[in-house]
Scaffold this motif. Structure first.
Motif, PDB file in Angstrom:
ATOM      1  N   ARG A 162      52.915  48.404  48.755  1.00 53.28           N
ATOM      2  CA  ARG A 162      53.444  48.540  47.718  1.00 53.28           C
ATOM      3  C   ARG A 162      52.054  48.657  46.708  1.00 53.28           C
ATOM      4  O   ARG A 162      51.361  47.884  47.056  1.00 53.28           O
ATOM      5  N   HIS A 163      52.412  49.447  45.446  1.00 59.24           N
ATOM      6  CA  HIS A 163      51.254  49.106  44.558  1.00 59.24           C
ATOM      7  C   HIS A 163      51.666  48.316  43.524  1.00 59.24           C
ATOM      8  O   HIS A 163      52.489  48.624  42.842  1.00 59.24           O
ATOM      9  N   VAL A 164      51.035  47.093  43.527  1.00 60.11           N
ATOM     10  CA  VAL A 164      51.544  46.069  42.420  1.00 60.11           C
ATOM     11  C   VAL A 164      50.689  45.627  41.660  1.00 60.11           C
ATOM     12  O   VAL A 164      49.324  45.750  41.988  1.00 60.11           O
ATOM     13  N   SER A 165      50.916  44.937  40.713  1.00 62.02           N
ATOM     14  CA  SER A 165      50.036  43.922  39.771  1.00 62.02           C
ATOM     15  C   SER A 165      50.121  42.659  40.003  1.00 62.02           C
ATOM     16  O   SER A 165      51.354  42.158  39.904  1.00 62.02           O
ATOM     17  N   THR A 166      48.941  41.903  40.309  1.00 60.69           N
ATOM     18  CA  THR A 166      49.275  40.562  40.612  1.00 60.69           C
ATOM     19  C   THR A 166      48.673  39.681  39.727  1.00 60.69           C
ATOM     20  O   THR A 166      47.572  39.986  39.313  1.00 60.69           O
ATOM     21  N   LEU A 167      49.266  38.399  39.448  1.00 57.17           N
ATOM     22  CA  LEU A 167      49.007  37.714  38.459  1.00 57.17           C
ATOM     23  C   LEU A 167      48.672  36.239  39.059  1.00 57.17           C
ATOM     24  O   LEU A 167      49.686  35.626  39.608  1.00 57.17           O
ATOM     25  N   PHE A 168      47.621  35.558  38.708  1.00 58.87           N
ATOM     26  CA  PHE A 168      47.583  34.178  38.868  1.00 58.87           C
ATOM     27  C   PHE A 168      47.259  33.394  37.250  1.00 58.87           C
ATOM     28  O   PHE A 168      46.194  33.773  36.849  1.00 58.87           O
ATOM     29  N   ALA A 169      47.913  32.374  37.236  1.00 57.15           N
ATOM     30  CA  ALA A 169      47.556  31.607  36.041  1.00 57.15           C
ATOM     31  C   ALA A 169      47.431  30.189  36.260  1.00 57.15           C
ATOM     32  O   ALA A 169      48.299  29.503  37.185  1.00 57.15           O
ATOM     33  N   ASP A 170      46.559  29.399  35.820  1.00 55.56           N
ATOM     34  CA  ASP A 170      46.088  28.133  36.096  1.00 55.56           C
ATOM     35  C   ASP A 170      45.885  27.320  34.769  1.00 55.56           C
ATOM     36  O   ASP A 170      45.277  27.621  34.075  1.00 55.56           O
ATOM     37  N   VAL A 171      46.626  26.117  34.791  1.00 48.36           N
ATOM     38  CA  VAL A 171      46.299  25.055  33.359  1.00 48.36           C
ATOM     39  C   VAL A 171      44.843  24.699  33.686  1.00 48.36           C
ATOM     40  O   VAL A 171      44.496  24.135  34.629  1.00 48.36           O
ATOM     41  N   ARG A 172      44.112  24.783  32.665  1.00 48.94           N
ATOM     42  CA  ARG A 172      42.770  24.271  32.510  1.00 48.94           C
ATOM     43  C   ARG A 172      42.894  22.601  32.149  1.00 48.94           C
ATOM     44  O   ARG A 172      43.325  22.335  31.147  1.00 48.94           O
ATOM     45  N   THR A 264      45.059  41.741  39.079  1.00 49.17           N
ATOM     46  CA  THR A 264      44.380  42.886  39.584  1.00 49.17           C
ATOM     47  C   THR A 264      45.772  43.902  39.754  1.00 49.17           C
ATOM     48  O   THR A 264      46.879  43.441  39.833  1.00 49.17           O
ATOM     49  N   THR A 265      45.357  45.104  40.262  1.00 52.11           N
ATOM     50  CA  THR A 265      46.106  46.068  40.550  1.00 52.11           C
ATOM     51  C   THR A 265      45.858  46.880  41.886  1.00 52.11           C
ATOM     52  O   THR A 265      44.460  47.330  41.855  1.00 52.11           O
ATOM     53  N   GLY A 266      46.728  47.033  42.938  1.00 53.84           N
ATOM     54  CA  GLY A 266      46.331  47.649  44.100  1.00 53.84           C
ATOM     55  C   GLY A 266      47.310  47.645  45.066  1.00 53.84           C
ATOM     56  O   GLY A 266      48.428  46.943  44.854  1.00 53.84           O
ATOM     57  N   GLU A 267      47.071  48.013  46.152  1.00 58.18           N
ATOM     58  CA  GLU A 267      47.876  48.333  47.252  1.00 58.18           C
ATOM     59  C   GLU A 267      47.968  46.898  48.062  1.00 58.18           C
ATOM     60  O   GLU A 267      47.044  46.351  48.499  1.00 58.18           O
ATOM     61  N   VAL A 268      49.247  46.453  48.464  1.00 54.73           N
ATOM     62  CA  VAL A 268      49.605  45.224  49.139  1.00 54.73           C
ATOM     63  C   VAL A 268      50.707  45.432  50.033  1.00 54.73           C
ATOM     64  O   VAL A 268      51.312  46.458  50.203  1.00 54.73           O
ATOM     65  N   ILE A 269      50.726  44.490  50.893  1.00 57.54           N
ATOM     66  CA  ILE A 269      51.790  44.477  51.604  1.00 57.54           C
ATOM     67  C   ILE A 269      52.711  43.511  51.085  1.00 57.54           C
ATOM     68  O   ILE A 269      52.652  42.304  50.868  1.00 57.54           O
ATOM     69  N   ASP A 286      44.047  42.334  49.593  1.00 54.28           N
ATOM     70  CA  ASP A 286      42.789  42.013  49.135  1.00 54.28           C
ATOM     71  C   ASP A 286      43.111  41.871  47.565  1.00 54.28           C
ATOM     72  O   ASP A 286      42.401  40.915  46.918  1.00 54.28           O
ATOM     73  N   PRO A 287      43.806  42.957  47.023  1.00 62.95           N
ATOM     74  CA  PRO A 287      44.107  42.510  45.343  1.00 62.95           C
ATOM     75  C   PRO A 287      44.768  41.109  45.067  1.00 62.95           C
ATOM     76  O   PRO A 287      44.117  40.636  43.793  1.00 62.95           O
ATOM     77  N   VAL A 288      45.501  40.509  45.797  1.00 63.28           N
ATOM     78  CA  VAL A 288      45.871  39.147  45.594  1.00 63.28           C
ATOM     79  C   VAL A 288      44.754  38.224  45.616  1.00 63.28           C
ATOM     80  O   VAL A 288      44.761  37.283  44.913  1.00 63.28           O
ATOM     81  N   ASN A 289      44.026  38.275  46.625  1.00 68.83           N
ATOM     82  CA  ASN A 289      42.627  37.381  46.791  1.00 68.83           C
ATOM     83  C   ASN A 289      41.868  37.686  45.628  1.00 68.83           C
ATOM     84  O   ASN A 289      41.292  36.628  44.851  1.00 68.83           O
ATOM     85  N   VAL A 290      41.617  38.861  45.145  1.00 70.31           N
ATOM     86  CA  VAL A 290      40.830  39.115  44.049  1.00 70.31           C
ATOM     87  C   VAL A 290      41.290  38.567  42.725  1.00 70.31           C
ATOM     88  O   VAL A 290      40.707  37.890  42.010  1.00 70.31           O
ATOM     89  N   SER A 291      42.538  38.506  42.637  1.00 69.10           N
ATOM     90  CA  SER A 291      43.618  38.088  41.315  1.00 69.10           C
ATOM     91  C   SER A 291      43.226  36.655  41.243  1.00 69.10           C
ATOM     92  O   SER A 291      42.995  36.113  40.334  1.00 69.10           O
ATOM     93  N   ALA A 292      43.283  35.932  42.501  1.00 65.74           N
ATOM     94  CA  ALA A 292      43.127  34.278  42.553  1.00 65.74           C
ATOM     95  C   ALA A 292      41.730  34.275  42.121  1.00 65.74           C
ATOM     96  O   ALA A 292      41.539  33.093  41.310  1.00 65.74           O
ATOM     97  N   ARG A 293      40.755  34.952  42.443  1.00 62.65           N
ATOM     98  CA  ARG A 293      39.276  34.347  42.177  1.00 62.65           C
ATOM     99  C   ARG A 293      39.113  34.791  40.592  1.00 62.65           C
ATOM    100  O   ARG A 293      38.298  34.078  40.063  1.00 62.65           O
ATOM    101  N   THR A 309      43.440  47.617  36.795  1.00 63.49           N
ATOM    102  CA  THR A 309      44.393  47.135  35.789  1.00 63.49           C
ATOM    103  C   THR A 309      43.794  47.595  34.439  1.00 63.49           C
ATOM    104  O   THR A 309      44.656  48.425  33.642  1.00 63.49           O
ATOM    105  N   HIS A 310      42.363  47.401  34.146  1.00 64.04           N
ATOM    106  CA  HIS A 310      42.215  48.028  32.863  1.00 64.04           C
ATOM    107  C   HIS A 310      42.379  49.459  32.534  1.00 64.04           C
ATOM    108  O   HIS A 310      42.721  49.794  31.427  1.00 64.04           O
ATOM    109  N   ASP A 311      42.058  50.244  33.671  1.00 61.80           N
ATOM    110  CA  ASP A 311      42.131  51.736  33.422  1.00 61.80           C
ATOM    111  C   ASP A 311      43.465  52.164  33.412  1.00 61.80           C
ATOM    112  O   ASP A 311      44.078  52.999  32.582  1.00 61.80           O
ATOM    113  N   SER A 312      44.550  51.222  34.024  1.00 60.77           N
ATOM    114  CA  SER A 312      45.971  51.586  34.075  1.00 60.77           C
ATOM    115  C   SER A 312      46.598  51.394  32.512  1.00 60.77           C
ATOM    116  O   SER A 312      47.564  52.129  32.259  1.00 60.77           O
ATOM    117  N   VAL A 313      45.978  50.476  31.714  1.00 62.02           N
ATOM    118  CA  VAL A 313      46.923  50.087  30.803  1.00 62.02           C
ATOM    119  C   VAL A 313      46.095  50.865  29.473  1.00 62.02           C
ATOM    120  O   VAL A 313      46.763  50.795  28.293  1.00 62.02           O
TER     121      VAL A 313
END
Length: 344
Positions: A162-172, A264-269, A286-293, A309-313
């Motif tokens: 799938r081509h998905v956008s992945t989001l990670f959020a963490d309280v500082r 991030t946005t990209g191809e994942v399983i 890999d997009p999931v890993n990059v999003s987490a970082r 993601t930037h180019d898509s929006v």
């Protein structure tokens, strides 16, 4: 809707038929509401949220077939059982009814025992579907659950690309806050934050995959794909930041939260991940890993996104180009953008 007794909506333009069905269904132990035409039926469904509709076909104005079509066009009523109670008994009439969304037929004149059997059968089906919906909504967002229930064979929950956008959020600063306050106060803060995060994701059709301590892992584009999933992810992140800033925790007066977010946005399983005894729906790649970082690299209140993601929006937001960054655990350089604000 939880009830002691099932509620049945009876729809017929003949008062005698309404009275007969009302009497029989009440005798069988059900509560009953009535409608005498198609428009009243549609309104009654919205007002009373019945567990079953017993629907005449031949009515002036909006007939039973059209009522079925209108109800089935609304995701909220996809699982509502509809029993057509009609004098029409030709095969082509039944085909029309079933194709319009009816679940069963009962031909007039009917026997009370047959009515009872068909009603019980449809209510059992409704109870099972309600239970499935409740379980599914713990698994995916309400919007995704509604789509799966509406068209179960159109949504693939198995592993697929799938081509998905992945989001990670963490309280500082949560760890420091938790160490300085009573556990009950820290738990209250955490639950309020996770509620805000979940609601922000689901408001834009995303799927919350995991609640990771003081973090949220979500994605957009699976199991239901939208043409604007990157935009949905960015808007969800922006709303999450705003709502977190508005949070007031009675047990922690004066405390204001901020999150770091990576997208991030990209191809994942995408698919069911886990063991035979315990599974959950998630995405890997890999997009999931990059999003987490990116989330780890983001400062308080920042939303960092990759180039895809930037180019898509496009002009959805005002961006600050941070150039190529080397993220922890990544050998390659990653082009990163900081979202300054959404454009009005």
């Amino acid at each position: 809707m939880s009830r002691e007794r099932a509620l049945v909506l009876v729809v017929d333009d003949e008062p005698a038929n309404l009275a007969l069905l009302d009497k029989l269904l009440r005798h069988l132990g059900y509560d009953v509401v009535q409608a005498s035409d198609g428009l009243q039926a549609v309104a009654a469904v919205a007002e009373h949220e019945p567990d079953l509709v017993c629907l005449d076909v031949l009515m002036p104005g909006l007939d039973g077939i059209e009522v079925c079509q209108r109800l089935r066009a609304q995701p909220a009523y996809v699982g509502l059982p509809i029993l057509l109670v009609t004098a029409l008994n030709r095969p082509e009439d039944k085909v029309r009814g079933l194709e319009a969304g009816a679940d069963d037929f009962l031909s007039k004149p009917f026997d009370e025992s047959e009515l009872a059997a068909r009603v019980r059968s449809l209510l059992r089906m409704k109870a099972l579907q309600d239970r499935l919906g409740d379980l599914l909504r713990r698994y995916v967002s309400d919007s995704v659950a509604a789509e799966v229930l509406r068209a179960p064979f159109a949504v693939d929950m198995r592993g697929d690309r799938r081509h998905v956008s992945t989001l990670f959020a963490d309280v500082r600063g949560y760890t420091a806050l938790a160490s300085q306050h009573q556990p009950e106060a820290a738990l209250d803060l955490l639950n309020r934050y996770l509620t805000v995060g979940t609601e922000a994701v689901e408001a834009f059709g995303g799927t919350v995959a995991e609640l990771l301590g003081d973090g949220v892992f979500a994605f957009f584009g699976a199991p239901v794909l939208h043409s604007d999933d990157p935009e949905r992810a960015v808007r969800a992140a922006a709303r999450l930041q705003v709502e977190i800033g508005r949070l007031e925790i009675p047990s922690l007066p004066g405390v204001r939260l901020q999150a770091g977010i990576g997208i991030t946005t990209g191809e994942v399983i995408a698919g069911n991940i886990g063991s035979e005894r315990r599974m959950h729906y998630a995405v890997v790649g890999d997009p999931v890993n990059v999003s987490a970082r990116l989330q780890t690299a983001a400062g308080p209140g920042q939303i960092l996104v990759d180039a895809a993601t930037h180019d898509s929006v496009g002009d959805l937001a005002v961006w600050q180009d941070l150039g190529n960054l080397r993220l922890a655990g990544k050998g390659d350089w990653t082009r990163v953008y900081n979202m300054v604000e959404l454009r009005p």
